[in-house]
Design a protein around this motif. Structure first.
Motif, PDB file in Angstrom:
ATOM      1  N   ASP A  73     -30.576  78.545  68.648  1.00 10.81           N
ATOM      2  CA  ASP A  73     -30.085  77.913  69.877  1.00 10.81           C
ATOM      3  C   ASP A  73     -30.163  78.885  71.052  1.00 10.81           C
ATOM      4  O   ASP A  73     -29.706  80.022  70.976  1.00 10.81           O
ATOM      5  CB  ASP A  73     -28.639  77.451  69.664  1.00 10.81           C
ATOM      6  N   GLY A  74     -30.776  78.415  72.117  1.00 11.13           N
ATOM      7  CA  GLY A  74     -30.911  79.250  73.306  1.00 11.13           C
ATOM      8  C   GLY A  74     -32.090  80.197  73.246  1.00 11.13           C
ATOM      9  O   GLY A  74     -32.376  80.905  74.207  1.00 11.13           O
ATOM     10  N   VAL A  75     -32.781  80.225  72.122  1.00 13.22           N
ATOM     11  CA  VAL A  75     -33.939  81.122  71.962  1.00 13.22           C
ATOM     12  C   VAL A  75     -35.223  80.321  71.712  1.00 13.22           C
ATOM     13  O   VAL A  75     -36.207  80.444  72.444  1.00 13.22           O
ATOM     14  CB  VAL A  75     -33.710  82.138  70.824  1.00 13.22           C
ATOM     15  N   THR A  76     -35.205  79.494  70.704  1.00 15.99           N
ATOM     16  CA  THR A  76     -36.404  78.697  70.408  1.00 15.99           C
ATOM     17  C   THR A  76     -36.182  77.231  70.792  1.00 15.99           C
ATOM     18  O   THR A  76     -36.957  76.366  70.392  1.00 15.99           O
ATOM     19  CB  THR A  76     -36.787  78.781  68.913  1.00 15.99           C
ATOM     20  N   GLY A  77     -35.128  76.969  71.522  1.00 17.91           N
ATOM     21  CA  GLY A  77     -34.826  75.614  71.950  1.00 17.91           C
ATOM     22  C   GLY A  77     -33.342  75.491  72.168  1.00 17.91           C
ATOM     23  O   GLY A  77     -32.627  76.496  72.178  1.00 17.91           O
ATOM     24  N   PHE A  78     -32.898  74.251  72.332  1.00 20.57           N
ATOM     25  CA  PHE A  78     -31.463  74.032  72.500  1.00 20.57           C
ATOM     26  C   PHE A  78     -30.982  73.030  71.455  1.00 20.57           C
ATOM     27  O   PHE A  78     -31.577  71.969  71.281  1.00 20.57           O
ATOM     28  CB  PHE A  78     -31.152  73.527  73.911  1.00 20.57           C
ATOM     29  N   VAL A  79     -29.909  73.409  70.793  1.00 22.67           N
ATOM     30  CA  VAL A  79     -29.298  72.541  69.800  1.00 22.67           C
ATOM     31  C   VAL A  79     -28.170  71.804  70.504  1.00 22.67           C
ATOM     32  O   VAL A  79     -27.209  72.428  70.965  1.00 22.67           O
ATOM     33  CB  VAL A  79     -28.767  73.376  68.613  1.00 22.67           C
ATOM     34  N   CYS A  80     -28.304  70.476  70.583  1.00 19.08           N
ATOM     35  CA  CYS A  80     -27.422  69.698  71.460  1.00 19.08           C
ATOM     36  C   CYS A  80     -26.470  68.818  70.663  1.00 19.08           C
ATOM     37  O   CYS A  80     -26.873  68.130  69.725  1.00 19.08           O
ATOM     38  CB  CYS A  80     -28.256  68.812  72.372  1.00 19.08           C
ATOM     39  N   ALA A  81     -25.206  68.802  71.105  1.00 17.40           N
ATOM     40  CA  ALA A  81     -24.216  67.972  70.419  1.00 17.40           C
ATOM     41  C   ALA A  81     -24.253  66.539  70.926  1.00 17.40           C
ATOM     42  O   ALA A  81     -23.897  65.617  70.203  1.00 17.40           O
ATOM     43  CB  ALA A  81     -22.823  68.569  70.606  1.00 17.40           C
ATOM     44  N   THR A  82     -24.689  66.358  72.152  1.00 15.37           N
ATOM     45  CA  THR A  82     -24.673  65.017  72.751  1.00 15.37           C
ATOM     46  C   THR A  82     -25.923  64.822  73.616  1.00 15.37           C
ATOM     47  O   THR A  82     -26.637  65.778  73.940  1.00 15.37           O
ATOM     48  CB  THR A  82     -23.452  64.843  73.682  1.00 15.37           C
ATOM     49  N   VAL A  83     -26.124  63.586  74.017  1.00 17.53           N
ATOM     50  CA  VAL A  83     -27.222  63.272  74.922  1.00 17.53           C
ATOM     51  C   VAL A  83     -26.973  63.946  76.284  1.00 17.53           C
ATOM     52  O   VAL A  83     -27.879  64.506  76.891  1.00 17.53           O
ATOM     53  CB  VAL A  83     -27.386  61.742  75.069  1.00 17.53           C
ATOM     54  N   ASP A  84     -25.724  63.908  76.745  1.00 16.89           N
ATOM     55  CA  ASP A  84     -25.371  64.575  78.014  1.00 16.89           C
ATOM     56  C   ASP A  84     -25.767  66.047  77.962  1.00 16.89           C
ATOM     57  O   ASP A  84     -26.329  66.592  78.914  1.00 16.89           O
ATOM     58  CB  ASP A  84     -23.855  64.489  78.257  1.00 16.89           C
ATOM     59  N   ASP A  85     -25.432  66.651  76.866  1.00 16.59           N
ATOM     60  CA  ASP A  85     -25.752  68.061  76.649  1.00 16.59           C
ATOM     61  C   ASP A  85     -27.268  68.276  76.753  1.00 16.59           C
ATOM     62  O   ASP A  85     -27.745  69.194  77.445  1.00 16.59           O
ATOM     63  CB  ASP A  85     -25.233  68.434  75.255  1.00 16.59           C
ATOM     64  N   ALA A  86     -28.018  67.416  76.109  1.00 13.64           N
ATOM     65  CA  ALA A  86     -29.480  67.551  76.125  1.00 13.64           C
ATOM     66  C   ALA A  86     -30.024  67.395  77.540  1.00 13.64           C
ATOM     67  O   ALA A  86     -30.902  68.152  77.975  1.00 13.64           O
ATOM     68  CB  ALA A  86     -30.110  66.519  75.185  1.00 13.64           C
ATOM     69  N   VAL A  87     -29.506  66.417  78.282  1.00 15.27           N
ATOM     70  CA  VAL A  87     -29.957  66.201  79.660  1.00 15.27           C
ATOM     71  C   VAL A  87     -29.703  67.472  80.482  1.00 15.27           C
ATOM     72  O   VAL A  87     -30.566  67.925  81.244  1.00 15.27           O
ATOM     73  CB  VAL A  87     -29.227  64.983  80.287  1.00 15.27           C
ATOM     74  N   ALA A  88     -28.534  68.062  80.273  1.00 12.41           N
ATOM     75  CA  ALA A  88     -28.164  69.266  81.035  1.00 12.41           C
ATOM     76  C   ALA A  88     -29.040  70.457  80.683  1.00 12.41           C
ATOM     77  O   ALA A  88     -29.215  71.383  81.486  1.00 12.41           O
ATOM     78  CB  ALA A  88     -26.692  69.604  80.773  1.00 12.41           C
TER      79      ALA A  88
END
Lengths: 380, 380
Positions: free
Chosen positions: A287-302
């Motif tokens: 997470d934060g290195v090879t991509g983002f691991v998101c808990a929610t859709v809002d999180d992913a959008v951000a």
């Protein structure tokens, strides 16, 4: 243990050739295993469709993939394919099954050599009954720690591996998001669309049909050829180019991913991944290195605006270190040695037996699309 | 050949227990075979569901019929059931398979004793591929001469048999027609309705659901509780009473009947049959004596007034002479002796090979509901 010369049978599924020209993750991994083991000096026979392109010994009873020819009955040819392997079982020192649970029921009936089954997936809760019934006859490997069933004993987790040299690297972040896979609610195409729209980036979708109603109702209405583009099924080279040119792969599954082959294919090209925090994801994506691991859709959008800043070389490096074919082969060689040393899988522990009494519906897992539990006349 | 003491394994399907409480013709025949062979002094083990009521040795891996419990996966338990038989194959001198083609693929992989498969039906044209592939590993029996595939070699025709003592005889013709079976166009419920209405006699329908759309569109609108009555699924005793009290069984199938168990059950009660002139019918029904063999619906309507004049004792006598369990057992004992003498089925003849090159869609047969031939990438 030196396994040079070991007579190994690798059983691939026969929906598609091995390797598959397009979709076909199980066939792809079976092919990668067979090829990799051959390079390590094992005496490998790959049981796959007749139109497979394997440089070693190929054994086939079906000329093409059953999904390539509607005149072929998948059940019939699957059974003949498996039957043929077990007819020849005496010629091998070890059988590596990548064809789900059915081959184990043939092993029950024969004096075949040790059998190792990679559990590429549990297609339904009821399938567990087969794994439990055959657990003294086959060793098991999981394709992530997260995908283990608590009622089963595993030899190892053997992450899927790809050949990084088949995926050209690009250091330049692209400008679109990409979705690859099958159209099924659990693959989250609808979430990829929502994220792309809200984040104001273009989305390219390349997928094969599966759930037609889902596609018609939740995907098709959004396709406009511009902001949301549908490319159909893309084959090998186009697929790689599509991944390499992307800002990120969006992989917002609604069900825990067992492994996530597409994620490592994207990362091999240098493309980070925007993924739901479920299943195998934390094992694969940093997470934060090879991509983002998101808990929610809002999180992913951000997170979308931060994707371009990720170091694409880190994505590539992660695949080379952990998810290459050679790394997978290392892991399987250890598992093979363990299987050959033990010969027979151990009896289940009390805790495993406890879990087997429950069925999947009762499990404290994050599954969100488990079918409704059927009424049972028999089980509790 | 004296087969007393022969160690015989009889494999029943597991959709229902053996014998089944209601519908379940394959399970019923497997049970009749196992029971009959036991009476003749063979050492019989019946592989069937755990809730089967067999007086001899019962071997089970599934507690109830998979159609009785939606939590059970039929594929999984079918494979475990078959696998268990072949695990124990060394304990038997002969295996009699009543579970379609899958067990043959296990036999391919094992050194099991001679295998005899009763072909109770070809569920689709593609299934023939399994029979052809396994033809050197299993002997075959057909359940009528009409149901033979020209690409296969058969040991014998072994007509299904029932126990006449389980069907009370009545000499008095009833006043209604009866339809028994499944709701599927090939079973001709819609034709039974048309015939009853045009002939002005009451129709009683007792059947299990299969093709829901067919039932909804072509059957349900005619049900009025009087002229056309729907009784749901009827179980053993009610079924027998329903048959015995009828003027005739209407059995106007649109696809050649492979055997037609219901026809002999009706005849055992003394009830004649009104049947379509197709498939096994001329082998089972003596036209004008135990019923009427009709070429058309018009023909059937015209025959209704003559049904009451048929000698119901002739119906019963025909079953006792040709279609009793004991007669079936005689036929199977001969087939067993032949299989044991030959050990291995003969290679296919040139003519059989010729037929195998064709697929079912090209056959000059009277089938009327063969599905559209799929486009094939591979076969001609």
């Amino acid at each position: 243990m030196d396994l040079t010369g070991l007579r190994l049978a690798v059983l691939a599924p026969i929906a598609w050739p091995a390797p598959p020209p397009g979709y076909g993750p199980w066939e792809q991994i079976a092919f990668n295993i067979a090829s990799g083991m051959r390079r390590r000096g094992l005496d490998v026979t790959l049981f796959a469709t007749g139109n497979s392109a394997f440089e070693g010994k190929l054994a086939s009873v079906v000329p093409v993939g059953v999904n390539e020819d509607p005149a072929l009955n998948g059940d019939v040819y699957g059974a003949l394919h498996i039957g043929e392997l077990f007819r020849r079982a005496g010629e091998f020192d070890l059988i590596h099954n990548n064809f789900d649970w059915k081959p184990m029921t043939y092993a029950l009936a024969t004096s075949a050599p040790p059998l190792l089954t990679t559990i590429h997936g549990f297609s339904s809760p009821q399938i567990l009954a087969a794994y439990y019934a055959c657990a003294r006859r086959s060793f098991f490997c999981s394709i992530s720690d997260a995908d283990r069933d608590p009622g089963l004993q595993y030899l190892a987790t053997t992450y899927n591996g790809i050949d990084p040299s088949e995926f050209a690297f690009s250091d330049a972040p692209g400008e679109y998001l990409v979705f690859l896979g099958r159209f099924h609610p659990e693959k989250g195409t609808h979430l990829a669309i929502e994220i792309a729209k809200r984040a104001g980036v273009r989305l390219k979708i390349a997928a094969i049909p599966q759930d037609e109603a889902y596609f018609r109702e939740q995907v098709a209405p959004h396709i406009d050829g511009d902001r949301v583009q549908f490319l159909g099924e893309v084959r090998r080279e186009a697929r790689e180019e599509l991944l390499r040119g992307a800002l990120a792969l969006v992989h917002m599954t609604t069900r825990p991913e067992r492994f996530g082959l597409t994620m490592i294919e994207a990362m091999a090209c240098g493309t980070p991944v925007l993924v739901a925090a479920m299943g195998s994801v934390p094992e694969i994506v940093v997470d934060g290195v090879t991509g983002f691991v998101c808990a929610t859709v809002d999180d992913a959008v951000a997170k979308v605006p931060h994707l371009a800043a990720l170091d694409r070389r880190a994505c590539r490096a992660r695949v080379e270190a952990e998810f290459s074919v050679e790394r997978m082969i290392d892991r399987y060689l250890e598992a093979y040695a363990a299987a050959l040393a033990q010969r027979t899988p151990p009896p289940p522990t009390a805790e495993q037996l406890h879990w087997r009494k429950h069925d999947w519906w009762d499990r404290p897992m994050a599954y969100t699309d488990i079918p409704e539990k059927p009424h049972s006349l028999h089980f509790e």
